[in-house]
Write a protein that holds these residues in place. Structure first.
Motif, short mmCIF file in Angstrom:
data_model
loop_
_atom_site.label_atom_id
_atom_site.label_comp_id
_atom_site.label_asym_id
_atom_site.label_seq_id
_atom_site.Cartn_x
_atom_site.Cartn_y
_atom_site.Cartn_z
N ALA A 73 21.58 27.67 42.52
CA ALA A 73 20.69 28.76 42.10
C ALA A 73 21.37 29.62 41.02
N LYS A 74 22.67 29.88 41.18
CA LYS A 74 23.40 30.66 40.19
C LYS A 74 23.48 29.91 38.85
N PHE A 75 23.65 28.58 38.94
CA PHE A 75 23.71 27.79 37.72
C PHE A 75 22.35 27.79 37.02
N ARG A 76 21.27 27.64 37.79
CA ARG A 76 19.92 27.65 37.19
C ARG A 76 19.62 29.01 36.56
N ALA A 77 20.05 30.08 37.25
CA ALA A 77 19.81 31.43 36.72
C ALA A 77 20.55 31.62 35.40
N CYS A 78 21.77 31.07 35.32
CA CYS A 78 22.55 31.18 34.08
C CYS A 78 21.86 30.42 32.96
N VAL A 79 21.37 29.23 33.25
CA VAL A 79 20.68 28.42 32.24
C VAL A 79 19.42 29.13 31.78
N ASP A 80 18.69 29.73 32.70
CA ASP A 80 17.43 30.41 32.37
C ASP A 80 17.65 31.62 31.46
N LYS A 81 18.86 32.15 31.46
CA LYS A 81 19.16 33.30 30.60
C LYS A 81 19.29 32.91 29.13
N THR A 82 19.54 31.63 28.87
CA THR A 82 19.69 31.18 27.49
C THR A 82 18.32 30.86 26.90
N GLU A 83 18.19 31.09 25.61
CA GLU A 83 16.93 30.84 24.92
C GLU A 83 16.75 29.34 24.68
N PRO A 84 15.55 28.80 24.97
CA PRO A 84 15.30 27.38 24.71
C PRO A 84 15.50 27.05 23.23
N PHE A 85 15.96 25.82 22.96
CA PHE A 85 16.14 25.32 21.60
C PHE A 85 17.13 26.16 20.79
N THR A 86 18.10 26.73 21.49
CA THR A 86 19.16 27.48 20.80
C THR A 86 20.50 26.81 21.07
N LYS A 87 21.52 27.28 20.35
CA LYS A 87 22.86 26.72 20.53
C LYS A 87 23.33 26.93 21.96
N ASP A 88 23.05 28.11 22.52
CA ASP A 88 23.50 28.41 23.88
C ASP A 88 22.88 27.44 24.90
N ARG A 89 21.59 27.10 24.68
CA ARG A 89 20.92 26.17 25.61
C ARG A 89 21.52 24.77 25.48
N VAL A 90 21.77 24.34 24.25
CA VAL A 90 22.36 23.02 24.01
C VAL A 90 23.77 22.97 24.58
N MET A 91 24.49 24.08 24.46
CA MET A 91 25.88 24.13 24.91
C MET A 91 25.99 24.75 26.31
N THR A 92 25.02 24.47 27.15
CA THR A 92 25.00 25.06 28.49
C THR A 92 26.28 24.77 29.27
N PHE A 93 26.85 23.58 29.06
CA PHE A 93 28.06 23.22 29.80
C PHE A 93 29.21 24.17 29.49
N LYS A 94 29.12 24.87 28.34
CA LYS A 94 30.12 25.88 28.01
C LYS A 94 29.64 27.27 28.40
N THR A 95 28.38 27.55 28.08
CA THR A 95 27.82 28.86 28.37
C THR A 95 27.86 29.17 29.87
N CYS A 96 27.56 28.17 30.69
CA CYS A 96 27.52 28.36 32.14
C CYS A 96 28.62 27.57 32.82
N LYS A 97 29.79 27.50 32.17
CA LYS A 97 30.88 26.67 32.68
C LYS A 97 31.31 27.08 34.09
N LYS A 98 31.46 28.38 34.33
CA LYS A 98 31.92 28.83 35.64
C LYS A 98 30.92 28.44 36.73
N GLU A 99 29.64 28.69 36.46
CA GLU A 99 28.61 28.36 37.45
C GLU A 99 28.54 26.85 37.69
N ASN A 100 28.68 26.07 36.62
CA ASN A 100 28.65 24.62 36.73
C ASN A 100 29.87 24.12 37.50
N ASP A 101 31.04 24.68 37.19
CA ASP A 101 32.27 24.28 37.87
C ASP A 101 32.20 24.62 39.37
#
Length: 201
Positions: A73-101
């Motif tokens: 749920a925390k990982f999904r919430a982090c992903v949802d904070k990023t704008e679709p079709f943006t660098k942050d969304r494409v680089m989610t594995f970095k943007t939400c690294k802590k939540e993913n880890d």
């Protein structure tokens, strides 16, 4: 396709991350298969390697996802904070690294727990026995039980479906337990298996 798209840094970064992630998963999977496959730890001769290393782990994954839902749920919430079709969304594995880890660590913890494997193995064996006994798959058995709970029509049920429906409904009406017929099937199947084993010994 326009070559300008291929030169777009976001596209290149996204493609590169996918390749890197795929290579990492492939290497990790090979390591697990070669060094930590459950068939190395489970001496049960009644199960094939594919059951120990593929089929039972599928059940483990589904259950681990449920038990790690807070992290998911925390990982999904982090992903949802990023704008679709943006660098942050494409680089989610970095943007939400802590939540993913955190999510992967939770999942990995269950896969390293052999007692969890044994727990889920019993679930798998139960499902395997039920299918052999009634020839109706898990998702279809759930459909049957939902129809009974909701007193829904079963005009589309035929063959094994209808036979299973009638048996489950009959036992449910007698016991009030929706799983009573399943329990009966498992006991009968195991008793017969034990009898055959004893006679052949």
């Amino acid at each position: 396709m326009s070559f300008s798209i291929l030169r777009n840094p976001y596209v290149l970064a996204g493609a590169g991350s996918i390749v890197l992630l795929g290579a990492t998963i492939h290497q990790y999977s090979n390591n697990v298969a070669e060094n930590t496959g459950f068939h190395f730890k489970d001496p049960d001769p009644s199960l094939r390697i594919i059951e120990k290393d593929v089929l039972i782990p599928k059940y483990m994954t589904n259950e681990a996802k449920i038990r790690c839902d807070d992290y998911a749920a925390k990982f999904r919430a982090c992903v949802d904070k990023t704008e679709p079709f943006t660098k942050d969304r494409v680089m989610t594995f970095k943007t939400c690294k802590k939540e993913n880890d955190d999510l992967l660590e939770c999942m990995d913890g269950y896969f390293k727990d052999f007692n969890f494997y044994l727990e889920i193995k019993e679930v798998y064996l139960k499902e395997k026995t039920l299918y052999k006994a009634c020839n109706v798959m898990t998702k279809d058995r759930n459909i049957v039980k939902d129809r009974i709970r909701n007193s829904a029509p079963v005009d589309d049920f035929t063959g094994d479906f209808l036979s299973y429906y009638n048996s489950v409904k009959s036992m449910y009406e007698k016991t009030g337990n929706m799983d009573a017929y399943d329990d009966h099937l498992i006991k009968s199947y195991n008793d017969l298996k034990a009898q055959i084993t004893a006679e052949s010994a």
